[in-house]
Design a protein around this motif. Structure first.
Motif, PDB file in Angstrom:
ATOM      1  N   GLU A  20      43.422  26.144  40.917  1.00  0.00           N
ATOM      2  CA  GLU A  20      44.290  26.743  39.908  1.00  0.00           C
ATOM      3  C   GLU A  20      43.739  28.138  39.636  1.00  0.00           C
ATOM      4  OE1 GLU A  20      45.353  26.197  35.183  1.00  0.00           O
ATOM      5  OE2 GLU A  20      44.531  24.497  36.284  1.00  0.00           O
ATOM      6  N   VAL A  21      44.577  29.161  39.749  1.00  0.00           N
ATOM      7  CA  VAL A  21      44.103  30.536  39.618  1.00  0.00           C
ATOM      8  C   VAL A  21      44.894  31.263  38.535  1.00  0.00           C
ATOM      9  CG1 VAL A  21      43.711  32.741  40.803  1.00  0.00           C
ATOM     10  CG2 VAL A  21      43.446  30.581  42.057  1.00  0.00           C
ATOM     11  N   HIS A  22      44.151  31.935  37.669  1.00  0.00           N
ATOM     12  CA  HIS A  22      44.731  32.759  36.612  1.00  0.00           C
ATOM     13  C   HIS A  22      44.272  34.193  36.823  1.00  0.00           C
ATOM     14  CE1 HIS A  22      45.982  29.421  33.883  1.00  0.00           C
ATOM     15  NE2 HIS A  22      45.140  28.788  34.678  1.00  0.00           N
ATOM     16  N   LEU A  23      45.145  35.119  36.494  1.00  0.00           N
ATOM     17  CA  LEU A  23      44.874  36.537  36.659  1.00  0.00           C
ATOM     18  C   LEU A  23      45.154  37.218  35.327  1.00  0.00           C
ATOM     19  CD1 LEU A  23      44.256  38.844  38.643  1.00  0.00           C
ATOM     20  CD2 LEU A  23      46.672  38.842  39.229  1.00  0.00           C
ATOM     21  N   VAL A  24      44.196  37.993  34.857  1.00  0.00           N
ATOM     22  CA  VAL A  24      44.341  38.729  33.601  1.00  0.00           C
ATOM     23  C   VAL A  24      44.298  40.215  33.922  1.00  0.00           C
ATOM     24  CG1 VAL A  24      43.394  39.141  31.300  1.00  0.00           C
ATOM     25  CG2 VAL A  24      43.117  36.882  32.377  1.00  0.00           C
ATOM     26  N   GLY A  54      51.743  31.720  43.163  1.00  0.00           N
ATOM     27  CA  GLY A  54      51.672  30.740  42.087  1.00  0.00           C
ATOM     28  C   GLY A  54      50.520  30.988  41.130  1.00  0.00           C
ATOM     29  N   VAL A  55      50.043  32.217  41.094  1.00  0.00           N
ATOM     30  CA  VAL A  55      48.963  32.590  40.186  1.00  0.00           C
ATOM     31  C   VAL A  55      49.563  32.790  38.789  1.00  0.00           C
ATOM     32  CG1 VAL A  55      47.283  34.405  39.648  1.00  0.00           C
ATOM     33  CG2 VAL A  55      47.618  33.665  42.013  1.00  0.00           C
ATOM     34  N   THR A  56      48.920  32.225  37.789  1.00  0.00           N
ATOM     35  CA  THR A  56      49.367  32.396  36.412  1.00  0.00           C
ATOM     36  C   THR A  56      48.840  33.728  35.896  1.00  0.00           C
ATOM     37  OG1 THR A  56      49.285  30.015  36.072  1.00  0.00           O
ATOM     38  CG2 THR A  56      49.346  31.386  34.104  1.00  0.00           C
ATOM     39  N   HIS A  57      49.750  34.571  35.402  1.00  0.00           N
ATOM     40  CA  HIS A  57      49.370  35.906  34.964  1.00  0.00           C
ATOM     41  C   HIS A  57      49.334  35.981  33.441  1.00  0.00           C
ATOM     42  CE1 HIS A  57      49.882  40.265  34.206  1.00  0.00           C
ATOM     43  NE2 HIS A  57      48.979  40.305  35.149  1.00  0.00           N
ATOM     44  N   HIS A  58      48.299  36.633  32.926  1.00  0.00           N
ATOM     45  CA  HIS A  58      48.143  36.846  31.490  1.00  0.00           C
ATOM     46  C   HIS A  58      47.941  38.337  31.248  1.00  0.00           C
ATOM     47  CE1 HIS A  58      47.305  32.500  31.082  1.00  0.00           C
ATOM     48  NE2 HIS A  58      46.641  32.671  32.218  1.00  0.00           N
ATOM     49  N   ARG A  59      48.502  38.834  30.161  1.00  0.00           N
ATOM     50  CA  ARG A  59      48.349  40.252  29.826  1.00  0.00           C
ATOM     51  C   ARG A  59      47.336  40.412  28.704  1.00  0.00           C
ATOM     52  NH1 ARG A  59      49.443  44.383  26.541  1.00  0.00           N
ATOM     53  NH2 ARG A  59      50.116  46.334  27.486  1.00  0.00           N
ATOM     54  N   VAL A  60      46.227  41.067  29.014  1.00  0.00           N
ATOM     55  CA  VAL A  60      45.223  41.463  28.024  1.00  0.00           C
ATOM     56  C   VAL A  60      44.728  42.840  28.448  1.00  0.00           C
ATOM     57  CG1 VAL A  60      42.988  40.952  26.963  1.00  0.00           C
ATOM     58  CG2 VAL A  60      44.508  39.063  27.611  1.00  0.00           C
ATOM     59  N   ASP A  61      44.796  43.809  27.549  1.00  0.00           N
ATOM     60  CA  ASP A  61      44.396  45.175  27.898  1.00  0.00           C
ATOM     61  C   ASP A  61      42.873  45.292  27.939  1.00  0.00           C
ATOM     62  OD1 ASP A  61      43.982  47.876  28.235  1.00  0.00           O
ATOM     63  OD2 ASP A  61      45.362  48.489  26.657  1.00  0.00           O
ATOM     64  N   THR A  62      42.336  45.293  29.150  1.00  0.00           N
ATOM     65  CA  THR A  62      40.895  45.501  29.334  1.00  0.00           C
ATOM     66  C   THR A  62      40.618  46.869  29.953  1.00  0.00           C
ATOM     67  OG1 THR A  62      40.896  44.421  31.493  1.00  0.00           O
ATOM     68  CG2 THR A  62      40.399  43.037  29.560  1.00  0.00           C
ATOM     69  N   SER A  78      41.741  48.644  20.595  1.00  0.00           N
ATOM     70  CA  SER A  78      42.273  47.889  21.732  1.00  0.00           C
ATOM     71  C   SER A  78      41.251  46.882  22.262  1.00  0.00           C
ATOM     72  CB  SER A  78      42.681  48.855  22.849  1.00  0.00           C
ATOM     73  OG  SER A  78      43.242  48.150  23.921  1.00  0.00           O
ATOM     74  N   PHE A  79      39.989  47.311  22.318  1.00  0.00           N
ATOM     75  CA  PHE A  79      38.951  46.469  22.899  1.00  0.00           C
ATOM     76  C   PHE A  79      38.738  45.177  22.122  1.00  0.00           C
ATOM     77  CE2 PHE A  79      34.499  45.111  23.129  1.00  0.00           C
ATOM     78  CZ  PHE A  79      34.406  44.856  24.490  1.00  0.00           C
ATOM     79  N   TRP A  80      38.587  45.260  20.798  1.00  0.00           N
ATOM     80  CA  TRP A  80      38.271  44.053  20.031  1.00  0.00           C
ATOM     81  C   TRP A  80      39.407  43.033  20.031  1.00  0.00           C
ATOM     82  CZ3 TRP A  80      33.576  42.908  19.959  1.00  0.00           C
ATOM     83  CH2 TRP A  80      32.605  43.907  19.928  1.00  0.00           C
ATOM     84  N   PRO A  81      40.669  43.446  19.958  1.00  0.00           N
ATOM     85  CA  PRO A  81      41.734  42.452  20.130  1.00  0.00           C
ATOM     86  C   PRO A  81      41.701  41.807  21.522  1.00  0.00           C
ATOM     87  CG  PRO A  81      42.609  44.369  19.007  1.00  0.00           C
ATOM     88  CD  PRO A  81      41.210  44.726  19.462  1.00  0.00           C
ATOM     89  N   ALA A  82      41.293  42.574  22.541  1.00  0.00           N
ATOM     90  CA  ALA A  82      41.180  42.015  23.896  1.00  0.00           C
ATOM     91  C   ALA A  82      40.089  40.953  23.941  1.00  0.00           C
ATOM     92  CB  ALA A  82      40.896  43.123  24.912  1.00  0.00           C
ATOM     93  N   VAL A  83      38.982  41.193  23.247  1.00  0.00           N
ATOM     94  CA  VAL A  83      37.898  40.203  23.197  1.00  0.00           C
ATOM     95  C   VAL A  83      38.426  38.902  22.588  1.00  0.00           C
ATOM     96  CG1 VAL A  83      35.689  39.626  22.109  1.00  0.00           C
ATOM     97  CG2 VAL A  83      36.026  41.884  23.141  1.00  0.00           C
ATOM     98  N   GLY A  84      39.157  39.004  21.484  1.00  0.00           N
ATOM     99  CA  GLY A  84      39.726  37.813  20.848  1.00  0.00           C
ATOM    100  C   GLY A  84      40.713  37.103  21.745  1.00  0.00           C
ATOM    101  N   LEU A 138      42.060  32.626  25.455  1.00  0.00           N
ATOM    102  CA  LEU A 138      42.528  32.268  26.787  1.00  0.00           C
ATOM    103  C   LEU A 138      41.505  31.405  27.519  1.00  0.00           C
ATOM    104  CD1 LEU A 138      44.510  32.615  29.202  1.00  0.00           C
ATOM    105  CD2 LEU A 138      43.149  34.600  29.832  1.00  0.00           C
ATOM    106  N   LEU A 139      40.247  31.824  27.509  1.00  0.00           N
ATOM    107  CA  LEU A 139      39.218  31.070  28.221  1.00  0.00           C
ATOM    108  C   LEU A 139      38.985  29.704  27.581  1.00  0.00           C
ATOM    109  CD1 LEU A 139      36.721  33.947  29.047  1.00  0.00           C
ATOM    110  CD2 LEU A 139      38.458  32.924  30.532  1.00  0.00           C
ATOM    111  N   HIS A 140      39.119  29.628  26.284  1.00  0.00           N
ATOM    112  CA  HIS A 140      39.005  28.334  25.605  1.00  0.00           C
ATOM    113  C   HIS A 140      40.148  27.416  26.031  1.00  0.00           C
ATOM    114  CE1 HIS A 140      39.611  25.467  22.278  1.00  0.00           C
ATOM    115  NE2 HIS A 140      38.287  25.411  22.309  1.00  0.00           N
TER     116      HIS A 140
END
Length: 103
Positions: A31-35, A57-65, A72-78, A83-85
């Protein structure tokens, strides 16, 4: 196994390498996820790379890194923490310093 790749953008050679990693991992049954940031500061993922990941079939997530500004950075950390949890990956691969620091 569940694998998460975090990269600022799918572009250029680095984006192609990550898509090829996703391809090999999907073919191996993982299972592969891409952020990615998708869009940030006038830059964006390259559409051919995004389409290739979607076809795999890769699941894509949007997080501005990409954007290093604290607003921008601290909301990305959250977002990455949640997501990882939720995903519970076995492996997290970060491409670049900001994604690695955020993770």
């Amino acid at each position: 196994m569940t694998i998460v790749h975090v990269i600022p953008f799918l572009w250029s050679g680095a984006g192609r390498v990550v898509v090829r990693l996703c391809e090999a991992q999907r073919h191996a049954g993982h299972e592969v996820h891409l952020v990615t940031s998708v869009r940030s500061r006038g830059l964006a993922d390259w559409p051919p790379h995004r389409r290739a990941a979607t076809r795999l079939g890769v699941t894509h997530h949007r997080v501005d890194t990409f954007d290093r500004a604290p607003s921008s950075f601290w909301p990305a950390v959250g977002a990455l923490d949640r997501l990882l949890h939720d995903v519970g990956p076995s492996v997290v691969h970060c491409h670049a310093g900001v994604p690695a620091t955020a993770v």
